[in-house]
Design an enzyme around this catalytic site. Sequence first.
Site, PDB file in Angstrom:
ATOM      1  N   ASP A 164       0.793  -1.233   0.000  1.00  0.00           N
ATOM      2  CA  ASP A 164       0.000   0.000   0.000  1.00  0.00           C
ATOM      3  C   ASP A 164       0.822   1.277   0.000  1.00  0.00           C
ATOM      4  OD1 ASP A 164      -2.543  -1.172  -0.093  1.00  0.00           O
ATOM      5  OD2 ASP A 164      -2.476  -1.604   2.044  1.00  0.00           O
ATOM      6  N   ASP A 184      -5.615  -4.822  -6.025  1.00  0.00           N
ATOM      7  CA  ASP A 184      -5.347  -3.439  -5.607  1.00  0.00           C
ATOM      8  C   ASP A 184      -3.882  -3.071  -5.848  1.00  0.00           C
ATOM      9  OD1 ASP A 184      -6.953  -5.244  -4.156  1.00  0.00           O
ATOM     10  OD2 ASP A 184      -7.349  -3.816  -2.584  1.00  0.00           O
TER      11      ASP A 184
HETATM   12  N1  GLY Z   1      -8.137  -3.483  -0.147  1.00  0.00           N
HETATM   13  C1  GLY Z   1      -8.345  -2.198  -0.641  1.00  0.00           C
HETATM   14  C2  GLY Z   1      -9.714  -1.996  -1.124  1.00  0.00           C
HETATM   15  O1  GLY Z   1     -10.626  -2.035  -0.322  1.00  0.00           O
HETATM   16  O2  GLY Z   1      -9.927  -1.808  -2.282  1.00  0.00           O
END
Ligand code: GLY
Length: 410
Positions: free
Chosen positions: A119, A182
């Site tokens: 992230d 993601d």
């Molecule tokens: N895991 C990140 C999202 O909720 O898209």
Amino acid sequence: MKFEKLLMVLPLAMLLLSSCSKEEVAKLDINNELKYSENQVHRTLSEIKGQDKMPRNIMDSLVHWNLVNIEISEWTAGFWPGTLWYNYENTQSTDDLAAATHYTELLKPLTTLPAYDHDLGFQLFYSYGNGYRLTGREDYKQIVLNAADTLATLFNPKVGTILSWPREVDNGRFAPFNTIMDNMINLEMLYWAAKNGGNKELYDIATKHAETTMKYQFREDGGNYHVAIYDPLTGEFIKGQTHQGYSDSSLWARGQAWAIYGYTFVYRETKDERFLRFAEKVADLYLARLPRGEFVPYWDFDAPDIPNAPRDASSAAIVASGLLELSQLENDKVKGEVYKNAAENMLIELSSDKYQSRQSKPSLLLHSTGHYPNGSEIDASINYADYYYIEALTRYKKVMSGISIQRNNK
Ligand code: GLY
């Protein structure tokens, strides 16, 4: 256009045109929506003043932001600074610059830590990266270059992807090596670093990750698995699973949104047409599966309780922003128009009284779904929905003025 080609794009174009009778009269007043965003951002700034925490969400029944501490495990920590940078880009006010600077620099403690997970791009590229884009500050640039190197430490060359969660998630369900959809978004920071004085190998890492993900993490129809599990020693793909979707085989809306947005910029950076065709494929599936005449999806396209399932405005905002870029990159004019019109319809719907928070609360948007299977952030205002909404509005203004929105060509 060749007849065969026309036949290929016609169903999608017809679907979008036939389903937008109400949008034919509605128009997006972009300056009005940017002014709305500015006012809401200022309301949030007043509400959270002096607390030095990040606004994360407002549940449906509440009216004030739930603030979170700034820590490396807070994946959304960069979205509020990013929203402030877009707001500053639009207002050019010194007060808005000061606010964006303040909240960006609150992330300083995160900039020197080893990688907690993938992230880092969400956290540091959207804050410091947007800050560098708009101010040219060398210290911000160095922070992003360092963050890209840190993210790259999670790359496994045997698998050909970045390890998304280097820790146990959901009782070890995603062992021994996971990559989540993601993660595509964080590749943008690697591409940016590779061409802004960073390590050139970051380009290869990002492209390899995109290739591997394209090969294994999608079904035949272009729908994605949220999580791909690999063997870290042999590189073998083991299986696709969900984490935040309804089921392993369902189409989780935000996962598909990440794929559309991600493959669009992978094409922008590589100019490799395989990625353009793939961005089209994942986008076309998303558009074809939207509820007829509507542009904000349910949280999962296969949720069993549709039409009573919660929506996910964040997916609509991410996709609107991605499609605006895709429309500019397209080498097929008809497809480019289809994507631009679809993005416009998404922004019109998001800007309606159904989705804008307006007087009710200081966020920009209502009705996003964070993690349905976990029972968290269902039908809420969420900071990343607001970030991609203001980004999409900013991009839309550029598209309509014929200005390139490609953000990283510094
Ligand atoms: N895991 C990140 C999202 O909720 O898209």
